[in-house]
Design a protein around this motif. Sequence first.
Motif, PDB file in Angstrom:
ATOM      1  N   UNK A   3    -113.799  33.214  44.777  1.00  0.00           N
ATOM      2  CA  UNK A   3    -113.748  34.628  44.419  1.00  0.00           C
ATOM      3  C   UNK A   3    -112.303  35.075  44.607  1.00  0.00           C
ATOM      4  N   UNK A   4    -111.686  35.515  43.522  1.00  0.00           N
ATOM      5  CA  UNK A   4    -110.236  35.707  43.515  1.00  0.00           C
ATOM      6  C   UNK A   4    -109.852  37.158  43.289  1.00  0.00           C
ATOM      7  N   UNK A   5    -108.997  37.659  44.168  1.00  0.00           N
ATOM      8  CA  UNK A   5    -108.429  38.997  43.996  1.00  0.00           C
ATOM      9  C   UNK A   5    -106.971  38.848  43.569  1.00  0.00           C
ATOM     10  N   UNK A   6    -106.659  39.132  42.308  1.00  0.00           N
ATOM     11  CA  UNK A   6    -105.276  38.967  41.842  1.00  0.00           C
ATOM     12  C   UNK A   6    -104.361  40.054  42.408  1.00  0.00           C
ATOM     13  N   UNK A   7    -103.064  39.861  42.257  1.00  0.00           N
ATOM     14  CA  UNK A   7    -102.131  40.842  42.828  1.00  0.00           C
ATOM     15  C   UNK A   7    -101.927  42.044  41.912  1.00  0.00           C
ATOM     16  N   UNK A   8    -102.574  42.045  40.758  1.00  0.00           N
ATOM     17  CA  UNK A   8    -102.499  43.225  39.903  1.00  0.00           C
ATOM     18  C   UNK A   8    -103.884  43.455  39.289  1.00  0.00           C
ATOM     19  N   UNK A   9    -104.102  44.653  38.767  1.00  0.00           N
ATOM     20  CA  UNK A   9    -105.432  44.967  38.258  1.00  0.00           C
ATOM     21  C   UNK A   9    -105.633  44.380  36.856  1.00  0.00           C
ATOM     22  N   UNK A  10    -106.829  43.878  36.609  1.00  0.00           N
ATOM     23  CA  UNK A  10    -107.147  43.379  35.275  1.00  0.00           C
ATOM     24  C   UNK A  10    -108.361  44.127  34.711  1.00  0.00           C
ATOM     25  N   UNK A  11    -108.840  45.120  35.477  1.00  0.00           N
ATOM     26  CA  UNK A  11    -110.033  45.843  35.037  1.00  0.00           C
ATOM     27  C   UNK A  11    -109.648  46.935  34.040  1.00  0.00           C
ATOM     28  N   UNK A  12    -110.573  47.279  33.177  1.00  0.00           N
ATOM     29  CA  UNK A  12    -110.293  48.318  32.191  1.00  0.00           C
ATOM     30  C   UNK A  12    -110.380  49.705  32.820  1.00  0.00           C
ATOM     31  N   UNK A  13    -109.317  50.439  32.632  1.00  0.00           N
ATOM     32  CA  UNK A  13    -109.174  51.755  33.233  1.00  0.00           C
ATOM     33  C   UNK A  13    -110.254  52.758  32.839  1.00  0.00           C
ATOM     34  N   UNK A  14    -110.766  52.605  31.610  1.00  0.00           N
ATOM     35  CA  UNK A  14    -111.739  53.587  31.138  1.00  0.00           C
ATOM     36  C   UNK A  14    -113.135  53.350  31.711  1.00  0.00           C
ATOM     37  N   UNK A  15    -113.329  52.221  32.407  1.00  0.00           N
ATOM     38  CA  UNK A  15    -114.678  51.914  32.898  1.00  0.00           C
ATOM     39  C   UNK A  15    -115.005  52.673  34.176  1.00  0.00           C
ATOM     40  N   UNK A  16    -116.302  52.948  34.332  1.00  0.00           N
ATOM     41  CA  UNK A  16    -116.775  53.525  35.590  1.00  0.00           C
ATOM     42  C   UNK A  16    -117.078  52.382  36.550  1.00  0.00           C
ATOM     43  N   UNK A  17    -116.990  52.687  37.865  1.00  0.00           N
ATOM     44  CA  UNK A  17    -117.225  51.651  38.866  1.00  0.00           C
ATOM     45  C   UNK A  17    -118.605  51.007  38.652  1.00  0.00           C
ATOM     46  N   UNK A  18    -119.587  51.861  38.360  1.00  0.00           N
ATOM     47  CA  UNK A  18    -120.960  51.398  38.141  1.00  0.00           C
ATOM     48  C   UNK A  18    -121.020  50.356  37.019  1.00  0.00           C
ATOM     49  N   UNK A  19    -120.275  50.629  35.927  1.00  0.00           N
ATOM     50  CA  UNK A  19    -120.266  49.707  34.784  1.00  0.00           C
ATOM     51  C   UNK A  19    -119.626  48.377  35.161  1.00  0.00           C
ATOM     52  N   UNK A  20    -118.569  48.479  35.974  1.00  0.00           N
ATOM     53  CA  UNK A  20    -117.879  47.248  36.375  1.00  0.00           C
ATOM     54  C   UNK A  20    -118.798  46.397  37.254  1.00  0.00           C
ATOM     55  N   UNK A  21    -119.570  47.079  38.103  1.00  0.00           N
ATOM     56  CA  UNK A  21    -120.512  46.352  38.957  1.00  0.00           C
ATOM     57  C   UNK A  21    -121.548  45.616  38.097  1.00  0.00           C
ATOM     58  N   UNK A  22    -122.060  46.314  37.063  1.00  0.00           N
ATOM     59  CA  UNK A  22    -123.008  45.663  36.145  1.00  0.00           C
ATOM     60  C   UNK A  22    -122.373  44.440  35.492  1.00  0.00           C
ATOM     61  N   UNK A  23    -121.129  44.625  35.117  1.00  0.00           N
ATOM     62  CA  UNK A  23    -120.352  43.573  34.462  1.00  0.00           C
ATOM     63  C   UNK A  23    -120.227  42.352  35.371  1.00  0.00           C
TER      64      UNK A  23
END
Lengths: 123, 231
Positions: free
Chosen positions: B76-96
């Motif tokens: 499980x890797x935490x990169x040094x910069x964000x790769x998540x889409x800014x427009x997403x809600x936390x809930x959606x990212x969790x589903x993802x």
Amino acid sequence: MPWNLDSDRPIFLQIIEKIQTDIVAGIYHPGDKLPSVRELAQAAAVNPNTMQKALSELERTGLVYSQRTSGRFITEDTKMIQKLKSELAREVITEFLEHMQKLGFEKQEAIELMEQTIRGETK
Amino acid sequence: MTLLECKHLSKRYGKHNALSDINLSIDSGHIIGLLGPNGSGKTTLIKLICGLLTPTEGEIYVNESPVGIASKKAISYLPDHSYLNDWMRVRDIIDYFEDFYEDFESIRAYDMLAKLHINPSDKLKTMSKGTKEKVQLILVMSRRADLYILDEPIAGVDPAARDYILETILTNYDENASILISTHLISDVENILDEVIFLQNGVIRMHTSVDEIREKEQKSVDALFREVFRC
């Protein structure tokens, strides 16, 4: 609240000292069950392996014993606890006298000053 | 058991040697600090282990198999910069993440979000840098992985949240997992580390335990670092 640990001395030694102090001070009573390694590690905010090492060392000295499935307990040997208490007290006194010596006080002067302090006198 | 093994690992970018002849073995059940000055090769090493870069020379084994699909499942890797889409809600990212990783546990993610007072309905776009970092770390720690690799996990968060994050790391990892943390905030993390790796100019300068450093040098890892890498 993480335990107050110095940054320049081995962590496991400081954990041992902290648990010894807690036993002597009666925070843990003879025969009390100690929290689990994980719980203690979280409380102290230290690595669980380091906590494990400290507890094993306490076990080796007999102050703590483990029961196969039910966890670790404080010794019921009150003589051992009493002995530890005297040892710790002696350490504190030796340290105090060394400090006083650095400030230029001989042992006798240190004792006098201490008595005065206890009586609440100021020179 | 050996969780991670690097054998004669080297990475060159053109003529520049980012890493040279790294030999490293990490067992399960440890929290290891990957420490080194800027440009010492920390992120390169991490990216090689995660399979995001290919080595110029040498081999990497995770759970005794070469880097590949299996190793990506285990890490499980935490990169040094964000790769998540800014427009997403936390809930959606969790589903993802739930869809993406078999070992992802949404309950744990929601629990940690609640403790840090982060609203799952918020969009990433509306969050501060520190809050975004917290969300990412929560996502990474909500997996049941064998190896967690955290590249600068606490750089952007305030000291109180840092304490909570370290507590989260301690609470959420199980004894069979290992955590590799790269950071410059040594004094904040050194109590939770059992081993440290000092990297300098692409080579391992030191690989030892925190208490060994304190015993031998009578100083903290932070103080030793400042001494070894004095500019």
